[in-house]
Every structure is written in structure tokens, then in C-alpha cells.
Enzyme design. Structure first.
Site, PDB file in Angstrom:
ATOM      1  N   GLU A  78      -4.856   2.652   6.551  1.00 33.23           N
ATOM      2  CA  GLU A  78      -4.685   2.656   5.102  1.00 33.23           C
ATOM      3  C   GLU A  78      -5.315   3.922   4.530  1.00 33.23           C
ATOM      4  O   GLU A  78      -4.877   4.455   3.509  1.00 33.23           O
ATOM      5  CB  GLU A  78      -5.350   1.411   4.503  1.00 33.23           C
ATOM      6  CG  GLU A  78      -5.268   1.313   2.995  1.00 33.23           C
ATOM      7  CD  GLU A  78      -5.870   0.029   2.478  1.00 33.23           C
ATOM      8  OE1 GLU A  78      -6.324   0.038   1.321  1.00 33.23           O
ATOM      9  OE2 GLU A  78      -5.882  -0.971   3.198  1.00 33.23           O
TER      10      GLU A  78
ATOM     11  N   ARG B 113       0.833  -1.210   0.000  1.00 35.78           N
ATOM     12  CA  ARG B 113       0.000   0.000   0.000  1.00 35.78           C
ATOM     13  C   ARG B 113       0.868   1.260   0.000  1.00 35.78           C
ATOM     14  O   ARG B 113       0.567   2.257   0.655  1.00 35.78           O
ATOM     15  CB  ARG B 113      -0.944   0.033   1.209  1.00 35.78           C
ATOM     16  CG  ARG B 113      -1.879  -1.152   1.312  1.00 35.78           C
ATOM     17  CD  ARG B 113      -2.884  -1.209   0.168  1.00 35.78           C
ATOM     18  NE  ARG B 113      -3.794  -2.330   0.393  1.00 35.78           N
ATOM     19  CZ  ARG B 113      -3.537  -3.580   0.004  1.00 35.78           C
ATOM     20  NH1 ARG B 113      -2.424  -3.860  -0.644  1.00 35.78           N
ATOM     21  NH2 ARG B 113      -4.409  -4.539   0.241  1.00 35.78           N
TER      22      ARG B 113
ATOM     23  N   SER C  70     -11.420  -1.035   3.778  1.00 39.29           N
ATOM     24  CA  SER C  70     -10.492  -1.465   4.828  1.00 39.29           C
ATOM     25  C   SER C  70      -9.787  -0.249   5.413  1.00 39.29           C
ATOM     26  O   SER C  70      -9.060   0.441   4.712  1.00 39.29           O
ATOM     27  CB  SER C  70      -9.466  -2.447   4.256  1.00 39.29           C
ATOM     28  OG  SER C  70     -10.103  -3.606   3.775  1.00 39.29           O
TER      29      SER C  70
END
Length: 321
Positions: A316, A149, A220
Site C-alpha cells: 500500500e 486504495r 499498514s
């Protein structure tokens, strides 16, 4: 959530973006390039700047060989529309990334991933415009410094370049990736196609994640933490059912959703925000949540996991001041 920006500006070609970057509006005010906005949390209820959005919508095959093809996609194309476009044509590589919200430009910044695949695996190059000069620059995959990520656009070059197009390297004879999580068990018996994989991924995601038009969320919320093998082995003596995925010889990835669930957060609320009852990795807007409700809930969860397991989990989602 009731968050407002002072200005919203959209461009549909590179020349318009360059003109905007030279304009008084962007010289005199802060601005933020956005995709679909699905991975952003504005921590205040008003953003005193310009939201800058790409509407570059092109999809073009640049070249192909007997086994692969290179497809250039405009940064404003909806990511899942592009995945569907690929699957419909039998182009393999993106099917595991089905039903991820957002747009193509953000895929190259965030290095989106799901079910054992990251978008870096299929990115060939990324076309950008330098914010300060308005000059184009093409980043080859290796220059993007992709990690979990993560990319150079999120760290060393954050805010310095705006993505205008991404070229993906796709397969005519796809290699399937089926061994992550419960993907294989969700597929039919016999020969499996990329269309089967796409359908299975969509079904799994819909079973775990709320639809954005029904319940506000950012998908998420936390990244799965990557920890040293030695730390994992010590924890496994105490928590023998702790799942993990091998990253390399020295590191493993532990599911953040499992950690949060075991800390007892499923369904818990903070103001109008809550932990989604079907998937602890997701924070939702349950009762007219405000940004600070989500921030407080996330911090409490983070402290709880740290105190219980000695593992730091990080968002995230990108916090925007």
C-alpha cells in the site's frame, strides 16, 4: 529514517502553487507533491528533487440541505483534524476513518479506508491543478475511478494533477457502519453516536499500530489482496480458518495481516526493519533501519505469502525512487 531531500517547498494557496509550477526550480528538477509523508518509502537516502507540500488549511461549508451538507476542505488540512471537526459538529460519514495519518489531499488520491468505509463514499468532488498548464480542473467522484486504495490520480493520471481541495458530502443524520472487524464489540451498549464510533476506532488503531513519534512505520504496509471466490474456496478446504470479506459475487478480500502472521513473520527482523509484534501488516523501524532494509523485508514477506498460499500481496506504501 535518515532520508533527505534537496529542496522542500510549501505553498498556502492555489495561486502560489501555480507560480511554483511555472518556476525554473520545478521546470529544471524532479518534484514530488506530498501530504504528511506517512505512506511513502524513499528507497534511497537522498531525493535529488523538490518535495512540494500543501499548507492550504481552509474548511468551508458550501451548501446544506435538511439531511446533508457539502464541506470543502483544503488539501493541507490534517485528515484526522478534519474527522474530529466533523464529529464535534455531528456531521456523519468520516468517523470510521478516524486516526488515519496524512492529509486531506492524499485522502482523495489514495482512497483511504478503514472499518468498512472508504473515503470515496463521502467524496463529492476533487479540485486540482494540472501540472503542465497550471489550469484548474474539478473531478466529480465518478471521474476519479475509485477502487480499493486506488484512484485515477494513482494510475492513468499519476503525476499529472495536484489536489488542492476536496469537497465531502456529509450526513446530518448519520448512518452508522459497525459491522467490520471487531468494531461493534468495541462499542458501548445502547444508543451509539458517531463520537462513540470515533473513540472506538481510535482505541482499536492504537492497540494495533505504533504511534509514529514512538516507532517509525508507514501504517499498514500491504493491501489486503482481493482474490476470486473459486480460489478462496479451494484455499478454505486447506485452511478452514482463513478469514475473508465479500467484495462482490465473484471476489473476496483476504486479510494480508492474517496471511503474513500464518507465514511466521511476526516480530521477524531484516537489518533494522521488523514486522510489528502487535500487527503483522505493519513494518517498523526498530533499529535505525535504512530504506533497503524495509524493501528487502517486504520482498521476503511477499515471496513467502506467494509460495505458501499462491496469493500476491502488494504494498500500500508508495516507493519513491
Amino acid at each position: 529514517m535518515p532520508v533527505y531531500a534537496r529542496w522542500f517547498v510549501e505553498y498556502d494557496c492555489v495561486d502560489d502553487l501555480v507560480s511554483l509550477l511555472h518556476s525554473d526550480l520545478l521546470h529544471d528538477h524532479p518534484f514530488l507533491p506530498i501530504g504528511g509523508g506517512s505512506n511513502l518509502l524513499f528507497v534511497h537516502e537522498r531525493y535529488e528533487g523538490v518535495l512540494l507540500h500543501s499548507a492550504i488549511q481552509s474548511i468551508d461549508v458550501l451548501r446544506e440541505t435538511d439531511s446533508e451538507l457539502f464541506v470543502k476542505v483544503g488539501s493541507g488540512v490534517v485528515w484526522d483534524d478534519f474527522v474530529a471537526h466533523c464529529v464535534d459538529r455531528g456531521w456523519g460519514g468520516a468517523e470510521n476513518l478516524s486516526h488515519i495519518p496524512g492529509e486531506v489531499g492524499a485522502s482523495a488520491v489514495q482512497n483511504i479506508g478503514a472499518y468498512g468505509v472508504e473515503v470515496k463514499d463521502i467524496i463529492h468532488e476533487v479540485e486540482t491543478i494540472e501540472v503542465v498548464t497550471g489550469h484548474p480542473r474539478v473531478f466529480q467522484n465518478a471521474e476519479c475511478e475509485y477502487g480499493y486504495r486506488s484512484s485515477i490520480f494513482k494510475h492513468a493520471l499519476k503525476g499529472k494533477y495536484i489536489v488542492t481541495a476536496v469537497t465531502y458530502r456529509l450526513q446530518k443524520n448519520p448512518t452508522l457502519h459497525l459491522d467490520y472487524g471487531n468494531l461493534r464489540s468495541s462499542l458501548p451498549e445502547g444508543d451509539i453516536t458517531i463520537a462513540d464510533v470515533r473513540r472506538a476506532v481510535i482505541d482499536i488503531r492504537r492497540s494495533k499500530l505504533p504511534e509514529p513519534d514512538e516507532c517509525g512505520s508507514a501504517g499498514s504496509f500491504f493491501m489486503n489482496p482481493v482474490i476470486p471466490v473459486e480460489q478462496y474456496e479451494k484455499l478454505r478446504l486447506i485452511y478452514p480458518d482463513m478469514p475473508h470479506y465479500t467484495v462482490d459475487q465473484t471476489r473476496v478480500k483476504v486479510p494480508a495481516g492474517w496471511l503474513i502472521d500464518r507465514c511466521g513473520w511476526k516480530g521477524k527482523e531484516e537489518g533494522g526493519a521488523a514486522v510489528y509484534e502487535k500487527q503483522c501488516l505493519v513494518l517498523v523501524n526498530k533499529k535505525d533501519a535504512r530504506p533497503d532494509d524495509v524493501v528487502r523485508l517486504a520482498e521476503k514477506i511477499k515471496r513467502s505469502v506467494q509460495d505458501t498460499y499462491g496469493i500476491t500481496i502488494n504494498p500500500e506504501v508508495n516507493y519513491i525512487e
